[in-house]
Write an enzyme that holds these catalytic residues in place. Structure first.
Site, PDB file in Angstrom:
ATOM      1  N   GLU A 150      23.802   0.772  32.364  1.00  0.00           N
ATOM      2  CA  GLU A 150      23.150   2.021  32.810  1.00  0.00           C
ATOM      3  C   GLU A 150      23.082   3.073  31.695  1.00  0.00           C
ATOM      4  O   GLU A 150      22.139   3.852  31.611  1.00  0.00           O
ATOM      5  CB  GLU A 150      23.910   2.609  34.011  1.00  0.00           C
ATOM      6  CG  GLU A 150      25.374   2.771  33.672  1.00  0.00           C
ATOM      7  CD  GLU A 150      26.187   3.503  34.746  1.00  0.00           C
ATOM      8  OE1 GLU A 150      27.186   2.912  35.169  1.00  0.00           O
ATOM      9  OE2 GLU A 150      25.843   4.631  35.116  1.00  0.00           O
ATOM     10  N   GLY A 154      17.911  13.462  16.666  1.00  0.00           N
ATOM     11  CA  GLY A 154      17.681  12.087  16.212  1.00  0.00           C
ATOM     12  C   GLY A 154      18.353  11.086  17.126  1.00  0.00           C
ATOM     13  O   GLY A 154      18.731  11.416  18.267  1.00  0.00           O
ATOM     14  N   ASN A 174      16.245  21.661  16.857  1.00  0.00           N
ATOM     15  CA  ASN A 174      15.845  20.629  15.884  1.00  0.00           C
ATOM     16  C   ASN A 174      14.695  21.114  15.012  1.00  0.00           C
ATOM     17  O   ASN A 174      13.875  21.942  15.441  1.00  0.00           O
ATOM     18  CB  ASN A 174      15.418  19.345  16.621  1.00  0.00           C
ATOM     19  CG  ASN A 174      15.350  18.151  15.684  1.00  0.00           C
ATOM     20  OD1 ASN A 174      16.254  17.956  14.873  1.00  0.00           O
ATOM     21  ND2 ASN A 174      14.285  17.369  15.766  1.00  0.00           N
ATOM     22  N   LYS A 219      18.691   0.747  16.536  1.00  0.00           N
ATOM     23  CA  LYS A 219      19.317   1.012  17.838  1.00  0.00           C
ATOM     24  C   LYS A 219      18.309   1.088  18.992  1.00  0.00           C
ATOM     25  O   LYS A 219      18.647   0.771  20.123  1.00  0.00           O
ATOM     26  CB  LYS A 219      20.132   2.310  17.787  1.00  0.00           C
ATOM     27  CG  LYS A 219      21.431   2.169  17.018  1.00  0.00           C
ATOM     28  CD  LYS A 219      22.261   3.439  17.095  1.00  0.00           C
ATOM     29  CE  LYS A 219      23.460   3.335  16.172  1.00  0.00           C
ATOM     30  NZ  LYS A 219      24.303   4.527  16.196  1.00  0.00           N
ATOM     31  N   TYR A 230      30.901  12.219   8.789  1.00  0.00           N
ATOM     32  CA  TYR A 230      32.306  12.098   8.366  1.00  0.00           C
ATOM     33  C   TYR A 230      32.456  11.867   6.863  1.00  0.00           C
ATOM     34  O   TYR A 230      33.558  11.685   6.360  1.00  0.00           O
ATOM     35  CB  TYR A 230      33.017  10.988   9.161  1.00  0.00           C
ATOM     36  CG  TYR A 230      32.243   9.701   9.194  1.00  0.00           C
ATOM     37  CD1 TYR A 230      32.416   8.731   8.226  1.00  0.00           C
ATOM     38  CD2 TYR A 230      31.304   9.477  10.199  1.00  0.00           C
ATOM     39  CE1 TYR A 230      31.681   7.562   8.257  1.00  0.00           C
ATOM     40  CE2 TYR A 230      30.557   8.333  10.230  1.00  0.00           C
ATOM     41  CZ  TYR A 230      30.750   7.370   9.259  1.00  0.00           C
ATOM     42  OH  TYR A 230      30.012   6.229   9.276  1.00  0.00           O
TER      43      TYR A 230
HETATM   44  P1  NAP Z   1      18.217  10.105  12.668  1.00  0.00           P
HETATM   45  O1  NAP Z   1      17.827   9.427  13.920  1.00  0.00           O
HETATM   46  O2  NAP Z   1      17.489   9.767  11.410  1.00  0.00           O
HETATM   47  O3  NAP Z   1      18.104  11.703  12.930  1.00  0.00           O
HETATM   48  C1  NAP Z   1      18.283  12.601  11.881  1.00  0.00           C
HETATM   49  C2  NAP Z   1      18.368  14.023  12.439  1.00  0.00           C
HETATM   50  O4  NAP Z   1      18.663  14.879  11.337  1.00  0.00           O
HETATM   51  C3  NAP Z   1      17.042  14.528  13.045  1.00  0.00           C
HETATM   52  O5  NAP Z   1      17.328  15.449  14.053  1.00  0.00           O
HETATM   53  C4  NAP Z   1      16.401  15.216  11.837  1.00  0.00           C
HETATM   54  O6  NAP Z   1      15.464  16.212  12.193  1.00  0.00           O
HETATM   55  C5  NAP Z   1      17.608  15.857  11.223  1.00  0.00           C
HETATM   56  N1  NAP Z   1      17.429  16.174   9.813  1.00  0.00           N
HETATM   57  C6  NAP Z   1      17.360  15.301   8.779  1.00  0.00           C
HETATM   58  N2  NAP Z   1      17.227  15.974   7.622  1.00  0.00           N
HETATM   59  C7  NAP Z   1      17.169  17.294   7.949  1.00  0.00           C
HETATM   60  C8  NAP Z   1      17.014  18.487   7.197  1.00  0.00           C
HETATM   61  N3  NAP Z   1      16.899  18.436   5.872  1.00  0.00           N
HETATM   62  N4  NAP Z   1      17.024  19.660   7.845  1.00  0.00           N
HETATM   63  C9  NAP Z   1      17.162  19.713   9.188  1.00  0.00           C
HETATM   64  N5  NAP Z   1      17.309  18.615   9.963  1.00  0.00           N
HETATM   65  C10 NAP Z   1      17.308  17.434   9.342  1.00  0.00           C
HETATM   66  O7  NAP Z   1      19.759   9.863  12.323  1.00  0.00           O
HETATM   67  P2  NAP Z   1      20.962   9.662  13.364  1.00  0.00           P
HETATM   68  O8  NAP Z   1      21.139   8.226  13.671  1.00  0.00           O
HETATM   69  O9  NAP Z   1      20.779  10.620  14.491  1.00  0.00           O
HETATM   70  O10 NAP Z   1      22.221  10.093  12.461  1.00  0.00           O
HETATM   71  C11 NAP Z   1      22.396  11.428  12.053  1.00  0.00           C
HETATM   72  C12 NAP Z   1      23.732  11.582  11.325  1.00  0.00           C
HETATM   73  O11 NAP Z   1      24.808  11.288  12.199  1.00  0.00           O
HETATM   74  C13 NAP Z   1      23.882  10.636  10.143  1.00  0.00           C
HETATM   75  O12 NAP Z   1      24.455  11.368   9.080  1.00  0.00           O
HETATM   76  C14 NAP Z   1      24.839   9.596  10.642  1.00  0.00           C
HETATM   77  O13 NAP Z   1      25.636   9.038   9.601  1.00  0.00           O
HETATM   78  C15 NAP Z   1      25.702  10.357  11.618  1.00  0.00           C
HETATM   79  N6  NAP Z   1      26.233   9.491  12.685  1.00  0.00           N
HETATM   80  C16 NAP Z   1      27.587   9.498  12.905  1.00  0.00           C
HETATM   81  C17 NAP Z   1      28.107   8.702  13.910  1.00  0.00           C
HETATM   82  C18 NAP Z   1      29.589   8.658  14.142  1.00  0.00           C
HETATM   83  O14 NAP Z   1      30.077   7.722  14.783  1.00  0.00           O
HETATM   84  N7  NAP Z   1      30.324   9.630  13.686  1.00  0.00           N
HETATM   85  C19 NAP Z   1      27.259   7.912  14.707  1.00  0.00           C
HETATM   86  C20 NAP Z   1      25.895   7.958  14.477  1.00  0.00           C
HETATM   87  C21 NAP Z   1      25.385   8.760  13.467  1.00  0.00           C
HETATM   88  P3  NAP Z   1      13.917  15.840  12.435  1.00  0.00           P
HETATM   89  O15 NAP Z   1      13.843  15.321  13.831  1.00  0.00           O
HETATM   90  O16 NAP Z   1      13.213  17.110  12.235  1.00  0.00           O
HETATM   91  O17 NAP Z   1      13.555  14.800  11.402  1.00  0.00           O
END
Ligand code: NAP
Length: 502
Positions: free
Chosen positions: A311, A363, A384, A299, A456
């Site tokens: 924007e 993230g 975070n 992304k 989800y």
């Molecule tokens: P990402 O960029 O890899 O970010 C992951 C986030 O989770 C970071 O803040 C990370 O913290 C934290 N994290 C991971 N493992 C952890 C742990 N064991 N303890 C505490 N914090 C932890 O991933 P992302 O793209 O943001 O996606 C995150 C989640 O959202 C995924 O499960 C994804 O499937 C979901 N999502 C849903 C939608 C939707 O449409 N519903 C859209 C996008 C994403 P650090 O910074 O410390 O590593």
């Protein structure tokens, strides 16, 4: 124009097991490939009975280990088995294999004569299980030595670029009397867009036996027909897709393809898996992709390949939707707007004015969410695990930030009107909630918080279960996902998405 046929590859141990699968999928397949190399020894003696049992055109294949098969007994034994299956076939068409697969180096004139005598077409095949094949057009020409041969080249791509080359080479072909396949998960476009490769047929496997040919990544025939509408794809079909890596599971093809069908659009949405985002654009140009969704981990990196962004992308720093217009690539972000719509529906609020909001995680997804919270006039604090990332995100939008842990419990209480969970910690987790699957395990809910988890799967995440038990209103990320997809559909096609009950 002839459309490619759907062939069901049969890798059962007995003819009866294979026949059961033919009967189950009969309505969605055109041809069955009997992979006799998977049959038990006794069953191999009976293969000539199969075409009559199956009652549809059949391919006979006895694949050697070197070509990705199971046949280990040597070429003499293979020749005898082929002879048994072909030369004893009756002159009635129903008893005869319509096709037999002979590899490039398997040239036994007597068997070829028998095939010719009974009207059995030879699929002359090349398999490269560990890398791409070059000079595909020339290779195809040299494979077809007579008009009753259908040349087939199947290879394992190393990257999406190898798949792009396959589509480029297929442009040189004038007829559909060949089969070109990029195998494995990277090769999915070559299986779905078989019509664009001018292929004679595409291979599928029943889910019941998919593990026998796991590395080939066959689609099952129902998915190919019902999700991808394979039989309606032709050379003019508009192509859309989704890229990401490893992109193991995605519900986006169902969402988009259902809408194309509902609107009678000649369009299809396919997985374009790629480890490198840079490899996606040449393929997109080659096959005329008009737009694609972008997911983890591309992304942010996709921004370097776009001609222009809106924007929202510029402020969020991430793009999940790419649209082609007059040869240029435009970037949009529908994560933030999908989230906004879902959040407002869930909370019943018009905006977040006067609300204190906790954003758990910093993230990729949290960036779009923080942007939406800002746009809705919320006052937020970002929590975070990695504090530097919380700070970078918070400072961008003028929010507070804090480490994610028990020391922040009082601050979290102060920002608890709406708690938005964006970490991947509860993903695929099972209940009950504990420190390993609940990122705010240290926080006791009062019951007044509104808790939105963007995860989800599972439908009720551990933190949602705990919050709900305390009396809180909770919501998962499914509607957010759905709405971001609906907006993508509108950007791709210019048509509003309705709820089609996918
Ligand atoms: P990402 O960029 O890899 O970010 C992951 C986030 O989770 C970071 O803040 C990370 O913290 C934290 N994290 C991971 N493992 C952890 C742990 N064991 N303890 C505490 N914090 C932890 O991933 P992302 O793209 O943001 O996606 C995150 C989640 O959202 C995924 O499960 C994804 O499937 C979901 N999502 C849903 C939608 C939707 O449409 N519903 C859209 C996008 C994403 P650090 O910074 O410390 O590593």
């Amino acid at each position: 124009m002839d459309r490619p046929l759907i062939c069901l590859t049969l890798t059962g141990k007995t003819l009866l097991e294979n026949l059961t699968l033919v009967n189950k999928y009969r309505s969605v397949i055109d041809v069955a490939e009997l992979r006799a190399d998977f049959l038990d020894d006794d069953e191999r003696l009976l293969i000539r009975k199969f075409p009559l049992m199956a009652g549809l055109p059949c391919i006979l294949t006895l694949r050697r280990v070197v070509d990705g098969g199971q046949f280990r007994e040597g070429e003499a034994a293979r020749t005898v088995l082929f002879a048994r299956a072909l030369s004893f076939a009756g002159e009635e068409n129903a008893k005869t294999f319509d096709y037999v697969d002979f590899e490039e180096d398997f040239r036994v004139p007597s068997l070829q004569d028998v095939a010719l005598a009974f009207g059995t077409k030879i699929i002359r095949s090349v398999h490269c299980m560990d890398g791409p094949v070059s000079n595909i057009t020339e290779r195809l020409r040299s494979l077809r030595t007579t008009s009753y041969e259908i040349p087939k080249i199947a290879f394992m791509p190393h990257s999406l670029s190898d798949v792009t080359k396959l589509f480029a080479e297929a442009e040189q072909m004038n007829d559909n009397n060949h089969i070109l396949i990029a195998m494995g998960p990277l090769g999915a476009p070559s299986r779905i867009l078989s019509a664009k490769l001018k292929n004679y047929l595409t291979f599928t496997s029943a889910p019941e036996l998919a593990s026998n040919v796991g590395n080939l990544a066959h689609f099952d025939p129902i998915t190919l027909n019902e999700t991808y509408h394979f039989k309606t794809i032709d050379r003019d079909t508009d192509v859309f897709g989704i890229t990401g890596w490893p992109l193991n599971a995605t519900s986006s093809p169902v969402l988009h393809n259902t809408a194309y069908r509902a609107h009678n659009m000649n369009a299809v949405y396919v997985p374009l898996r790629s480890e490198k985002i840079g490899d996606v654009f040449p393929l997109a140009r080659q096959i005329g992709v008009k737009g694609f969704s972008v997911t983890i981990p591309h992304k942010e990196s996709v921004l370097g390949y776009l001609d222009s962004v809106d924007e929202h992308v510029a402020e969020i720093g991430a793009c999940n939707t790419v649209v082609e217009k007059d040869g240029s690539w435009y970037g949009y972000n529908t994560d933030w707007s999908g989230f906004k719509r879902s959040l407002l529906e869930f909370t019943g609020f018009k905006n977040l004015r006067g609300k204190r909001v906790a954003i758990i995680g910093a993230g990729g997804a949290a960036h779009a969410i923080a942007y939406a919270v800002k746009k809705l006039h919320g006052n937020a604090c970002v929590f975070n695990r990695t504090l530097g990332k919380a700070r970078a995100l918070a400072e961008k939008f003028g929010f507070k930030y804090a480490p994610l842990g028990p020391d922040s419990v009082h601050l979290l209480k102060r920002y608890s009107d709406v708690i938005i969970q964006t970490t991947s910690k509860g993903m695929n987790a099972s209940l009950p909630a504990d420190e390993s699957n609940d990122p705010i395990y240290f926080y006791e809910f009062s019951g007044k918080e509104k808790v939105f988890d963007i995860v989800y799967v599972p439908e009720t995440t551990p933190v949602m279960a705990r919050a709900s038990q305390a009396g809180c209103k909770v919501c998962n990320g499914y509607e957010m996902l759905k709405y971001q997809g609906w907006e993508q559909f509108a950007l791709f096609t210019g048509v509003e998405y309705n709820d089609y009950n996918e």
